[in-house]
Design a protein around this motif. Structure first.
Motif, PDB file in Angstrom:
ATOM      1  N   LEU A  47       0.766  -1.309  -0.234  1.00 34.57           N
ATOM      2  CA  LEU A  47       0.039  -0.012  -0.058  1.00 34.57           C
ATOM      3  C   LEU A  47       0.851   1.178   0.054  1.00 34.57           C
ATOM      4  CD1 LEU A  47      -1.265   0.450   3.556  1.00 34.57           C
ATOM      5  CD2 LEU A  47       0.031  -1.418   3.306  1.00 34.57           C
ATOM      6  N   PRO A  48       0.480   2.182  -0.529  1.00 36.09           N
ATOM      7  CA  PRO A  48       1.092   3.657  -0.398  1.00 36.09           C
ATOM      8  C   PRO A  48       1.618   3.938   0.895  1.00 36.09           C
ATOM      9  CG  PRO A  48      -0.920   3.892  -1.856  1.00 36.09           C
ATOM     10  CD  PRO A  48      -0.921   2.513  -1.188  1.00 36.09           C
ATOM     11  N   ARG A  49       2.719   4.891   1.077  1.00 41.96           N
ATOM     12  CA  ARG A  49       3.182   4.949   2.158  1.00 41.96           C
ATOM     13  C   ARG A  49       2.412   5.638   3.360  1.00 41.96           C
ATOM     14  NH1 ARG A  49       8.245   9.156   2.109  1.00 41.96           N
ATOM     15  NH2 ARG A  49       6.373  10.484   1.562  1.00 41.96           N
ATOM     16  N   ARG A  50       1.402   6.424   2.908  1.00 45.32           N
ATOM     17  CA  ARG A  50       0.640   7.206   3.937  1.00 45.32           C
ATOM     18  C   ARG A  50      -0.723   6.730   3.796  1.00 45.32           C
ATOM     19  NH1 ARG A  50       2.227  13.579   2.983  1.00 45.32           N
ATOM     20  NH2 ARG A  50       4.499  13.511   3.535  1.00 45.32           N
ATOM     21  N   ALA A  51      -0.906   5.568   3.358  1.00 48.88           N
ATOM     22  CA  ALA A  51      -2.385   4.758   3.201  1.00 48.88           C
ATOM     23  C   ALA A  51      -2.603   4.240   4.361  1.00 48.88           C
ATOM     24  CB  ALA A  51      -2.410   3.712   1.963  1.00 48.88           C
ATOM     25  N   SER A  52      -4.166   4.154   4.867  1.00 40.22           N
ATOM     26  CA  SER A  52      -4.742   3.705   6.004  1.00 40.22           C
ATOM     27  C   SER A  52      -4.312   2.117   5.932  1.00 40.22           C
ATOM     28  CB  SER A  52      -6.036   4.108   6.317  1.00 40.22           C
ATOM     29  OG  SER A  52      -6.594   3.328   7.088  1.00 40.22           O
ATOM     30  N   PRO A  53      -3.727   1.446   7.026  1.00 40.94           N
ATOM     31  CA  PRO A  53      -3.850  -0.114   7.019  1.00 40.94           C
ATOM     32  C   PRO A  53      -5.178  -0.446   6.989  1.00 40.94           C
ATOM     33  CG  PRO A  53      -2.010   1.006   8.198  1.00 40.94           C
ATOM     34  CD  PRO A  53      -3.004   2.042   7.988  1.00 40.94           C
ATOM     35  N   THR A  54      -5.804  -0.033   7.886  1.00 41.92           N
ATOM     36  CA  THR A  54      -7.228  -0.448   8.157  1.00 41.92           C
ATOM     37  C   THR A  54      -7.973  -0.399   6.933  1.00 41.92           C
ATOM     38  OG1 THR A  54      -7.347   0.424  10.559  1.00 41.92           O
ATOM     39  CG2 THR A  54      -9.531  -0.280   9.489  1.00 41.92           C
ATOM     40  N   ARG A  55      -8.086   0.774   6.164  1.00 39.35           N
ATOM     41  CA  ARG A  55      -8.905   0.839   5.012  1.00 39.35           C
ATOM     42  C   ARG A  55      -8.266  -0.392   3.810  1.00 39.35           C
ATOM     43  NH1 ARG A  55      -9.635   7.429   3.844  1.00 39.35           N
ATOM     44  NH2 ARG A  55     -10.973   7.690   5.486  1.00 39.35           N
ATOM     45  N   ALA A  56      -6.801  -0.658   3.841  1.00 35.56           N
ATOM     46  CA  ALA A  56      -6.435  -1.389   2.904  1.00 35.56           C
ATOM     47  C   ALA A  56      -6.871  -2.746   3.122  1.00 35.56           C
ATOM     48  CB  ALA A  56      -4.887  -1.125   3.110  1.00 35.56           C
ATOM     49  N   LEU A  57      -6.676  -3.279   4.471  1.00 35.15           N
ATOM     50  CA  LEU A  57      -6.908  -4.434   4.909  1.00 35.15           C
ATOM     51  C   LEU A  57      -8.543  -4.606   4.466  1.00 35.15           C
ATOM     52  CD1 LEU A  57      -5.242  -4.618   8.263  1.00 35.15           C
ATOM     53  CD2 LEU A  57      -5.033  -6.345   6.413  1.00 35.15           C
ATOM     54  N   LYS A  58      -9.395  -3.731   4.644  1.00 35.63           N
ATOM     55  CA  LYS A  58     -10.865  -3.800   4.224  1.00 35.63           C
ATOM     56  C   LYS A  58     -10.915  -4.277   2.945  1.00 35.63           C
ATOM     57  CE  LYS A  58     -15.600  -1.516   4.889  1.00 35.63           C
ATOM     58  NZ  LYS A  58     -15.825  -1.800   3.317  1.00 35.63           N
TER      59      LYS A  58
END
Length: 239
Positions: A47-58
């Motif tokens: 994921l992009p450096r500043r992306a939210s892990p929670t949103r990426a996992l969702k």
């Protein structure tokens, strides 16, 4: 479907199985990228450096059709232990263990004979494979380079997942030790490829012509084998 970024690390449920997720932040990434690594038994989410892990996992957890397909195609890991089979030089060898046999691994026609403690058999076979890979590919590298009149630096082995070999500007060569599990012509084609980089650091026509000259077999067939079977060499686990 579900995901859980808990203290034990994030994971995603695919069908009835829960898979761990390794998050990789990449500065140059502009979107999510999801890869299923069957050999390691995990999902890798870039994921992009500043992306939210929670949103990426969702987002990843919503890719159930794709995930089910990838999991279904993946070969299960092989835990190398007494009674298991592991390829050496492209030939399947059964691990023939006996507590009365010598501890040192011995290569036989269709088996790897080994004694000593049963719970350390896998690790000892891994050490033997690494040592054998280094010995064989050192000999082949120096032999092929010598025929081409090329100087060579240090030679080593490791366990990279993205490449089978590498060559530095200083003439050092490094290989995946798992090539010792592949057929001889595949390993030797990889050695010829890296030795050719001692003269040509690009992948231009002159480089490929030199690889064809240095290899004593069909380079295209070796490349095709690695594309088709290479990932499977990483499914062998020795711990």
């Amino acid at each position: 479907m579900s995901f859980n970024p808990d203290a034990d690390g994030p994971h995603i449920r695919v069908g009835e199985t829960v898979w761990p997720v390794r998050l990789v932040h990449h500065a140059q990434s502009r979107r999510y990228k999801l890869v299923f690594d069957g050999a390691r038994g995990e999902l890798r989410l870039t994921l992009p450096r500043r992306a939210s892990p929670t949103r990426a996992l969702k987002w990843a957890s919503e890719q159930q059709d794709w995930l089910s397909e990838q999991v279904g195609k993946a070969a299960a890991p092989v835990h190398v232990a007494p009674g298991a089979s592991v390829p050496v030089f492209g030939i399947e060898r059964q691990v023939d263990w006996s507590p009365a046999a010598p501890r040192a691994v011995r290569l036989e026609v269709a088996a790897l004979s080994v004694g000593g403690p049963a719970d350390t058999v896998g690790r000892r076979i891994e050490r033997w494979l690494k040592a054998t890979a280094l010995e064989v590919m050192t000999h082949e590298s120096r032999e092929i380079a010598g025929r081409a009149g090329l100087g060579i630096g240090r030679i080593g082995v490791g366990d990279p997942r993205s490449r089978w070999g590498s060559c530095t500007h200083d003439g050092d060569l490094r290989y995946s030790w798992r090539l010792v599990m592949a057929p001889d012509h595949v390993r030797r084609a990889t050695v010829a490829h890296e030795v050719a980089h001692l003269r040509h650091m690009d992948h231009g026509p002159a480089f490929h012509a030199l690889v064809d000259e240095l290899h004593d077999g069909d380079v295209g067939a070796a490349r095709a084998w690695l594309r088709r079977e290479g990932r499977g060499l990483h499914r062998y686990r020795f711990d």
